[in-house]
Scaffold this active site. Structure first.
Site: not given
Ligand code: BG6
Length: 518
Positions: A197, A63, A259, A31-33, A254, A29
């Site tokens: 993350h 790809r 998180h 070349s992705g965001d 999400d 992936g």
């Molecule tokens: C991502 C979600 O995991 O975390 C996004 O998919 C969300 O929808 C983002 O905007 C928020 O991350 P952060 O680091 O900007 O608080």
């Protein structure tokens, strides 16, 4: 002068950074965001800080058709904002390579195998491979199966082969378990790095430091002294260009499944025996097991879901969620969730954990507020002075730090109390911006430290907890979906969730004000 000396002494002396041995990173992936926005800048920063090993290369797989040179140029353009780094960028991109092909095509993997063999030889990376799956999730299994068939993820004697998997990890308990089962057919748990993350954020890592490197918090970190805990992750952004994904996910998947639950776990877990990844992850799993399950018939008493309508954010008009590009005009997907969690344990008996997260809210802020109980007996009561509860706020972002709200005498009249805020701000104190979460997580994956990654059992428990809610909402469709105006703190029903417990959400509008009562 004196002030500076004091500051220096109070700085933490215990610093440790581990530099990985020979490593390579292979990004699917490429070349992705995510790759261009997060991964490459983080890897470049590690390179700049001299935290990457000398024996290192990065291989992008996607790809999109690029030659090595074209891919390097693309990266160079994306990194070139910092003029003073141009020399380093030119050195960095010498370590970058690219191959293109279809993820389901065998020829991609035989080519990959040859390329890895060649690059391992040139860069002396000892066949240590960190694969990063930054593709859409529906291709994860295909890639893993092919990597396995081509014997690319089998660990040999002294070399490692690890896989970082981006969220979403499944979309409910069943799909998450299926994915996990498939992964374990070709990988050991020690090779699987499920990334969240949030766990790489400095302020999130600091939750453990604050709790377990200080003696002052632990004795009061329980039901005897804490009235409730409030976790808020508010964003001003809408769905941006991610409607395709978000329409399938919704906010509960999400933000909550990963998180929000991770934040709750870190605040509430028991002290681990050591910093070993297995000790920390054992405690997190134990904590998840104490969360009281949500029964389908009572879900509305614990969860509020809502979707944003048009409104104003920072002076700009923003549209209804249903009018955002690529969103179904009749969409019932939630962009806001508020919930009450109860933990069945000695430590947390009767202490509600209120969690809320949403898009297009009034301002971007993520924080954990520990709200302490009122004093058992107020000697000031006869003067009709209302004593506000002490609050410890862990500011996750954007003003990283923490504050303690306490009562103190306001100078002036004989008896006058007011709430003071003792604030610690990372950027002010350390005078530099902390690393991006991905820097920490990539480094940890290269050294084989899984502490900040989600273990299989924790992933299963979090889905187990939230799947009944997802199912209930699926059955109910638009029933119980509420709406809120963009630029507010969400629907009023979210306030009622706390009001019925005789509590309120912490007011996030009047931050740090010392109110003069005269
Ligand atoms: C991502 C979600 O995991 O975390 C996004 O998919 C969300 O929808 C983002 O905007 C928020 O991350 P952060 O680091 O900007 O608080």
């Amino acid at each position: 002068m004196e002030q500076q000396a004091k500051t220096r002494i109070s700085r933490v002396q215990l610093c440790e950074e581990i530099k990985p041995g020979p490593s390579s990173i292979i990004i699917f992936g490429a070349s992705g965001d995510l790759t261009f926005r997060k991964l490459i800048p983080s890897i470049f920063t590690l390179f700049k800080k001299n935290l990457l090993p000398q024996e290192f290369y990065l291989l992008g797989v996607a790809r999109t058709q690029y030659t090595d040179e074209e891919y390097r140029l693309e990266i160079k353009n994306k990194l070139s904002e910092e003029k003073e780094d141009l020399y380093l960028i030119s050195k960095f991109i010498e370590k970058i390579f690219f191959i293109s092909g279809n993820y389901n095509d065998d020829s991609l993997y035989s080519y990959l195998k040859n390329r890895l063999r060649y690059l391992d030889e040139i860069f002396k990376t000892q066949q240590n491979h960190l694969f990063y799956l930054a593709t859409p999730p529906n291709i994860y299994l295909e890639i893993i199966r092919k990597l396995s068939n081509f014997e690319l993820i089998k660990e040999k004697n002294n070399s490692y082969s690890r896989i970082i998997i981006e969220k979403p990890f499944g979309r409910d308990l069943k799909s998450s378990n299926e994915l996990d089962e498939e992964l374990h057919k070709s990988l050991k748990e020690s090779q699987i790095y499920r990334i969240d993350h949030y766990l790489g954020k400095e302020t999130v890592q600091n939750i453990m430091m604050l709790r377990f490197a200080n003696i002052v918090f632990e004795p009061i970190w329980n039901y005897k002294y804490i009235d409730n805990v409030q976790i808020t992750v508010a964003e001003t952004l809408g769905v941006e260009h991610r409607a395709g994904y978000f329409e399938q996910a919704g906010l509960l998947r999400d933000m909550f499944q990963n998180h929000m639950l991770q934040l709750l776990t870190l605040v509430a877990m028991e002290p681990p025996a050591s910093l070993e990844d297995s000790s920390v992850r054992d405690e997190k799993t134990k904590l998840l097991k104490t969360i009281r399950p949500f029964e389908k018939d009572y879900i509305d008493e614990f969860f509020i879901r809502a979707q944003y309508k048009k409104g104003k954010i920072n002076g700009f008009n923003v549209p209804d969620y249903r009018q955002e590009p690529n969103v179904n005009p009749n969409s019932n997907v939630e962009t806001y969730v508020a919930a009450k969690f109860l933990l069945d344990s000695w430590r947390w008996s009767g202490v509600p954990f209120y969690l809320r997260s949403g898009k297009r809210l009034k301002r971007k802020i993520s924080e954990i507020a520990i709200i302490f109980k009122e004093v058992p007996h107020s000697i000031f009561a006869k003067n009709n002075i209302y004593l506000e509860q002490n609050v410890l706020i862990l500011n996750i972002q954007p003003d990283e730090g923490f504050s303690l709200k306490i009562q103190a005498k306001q100078p002036g009249s004989k008896l006058c109390l007011n709430t003071l805020s003792m604030d610690f701000n990372y950027n002010e104190f350390f005078k530099f911006k902390g690393p991006d979460a991905y820097e920490r997580l990539l480094l940890d994956a290269m050294v084989g430290d899984q502490t900040l990654f989600v273990r299989s059992d924790a992933m299963e428990l979090s889905w187990k907890l939230l799947t009944p809610i997802l199912e209930k909402w699926e059955e109910d469709q638009d029933k119980n979906l509420l709406f809120y105006e963009a630029g507010t703190w969400g629907p009023k029903e979210a306030n009622e969730l706390l009001l019925k417990d005789n509590r309120e959400w912490r007011n996030l509008d009047v931050e740090g004000e010392f109110v003069n009562v005269f």
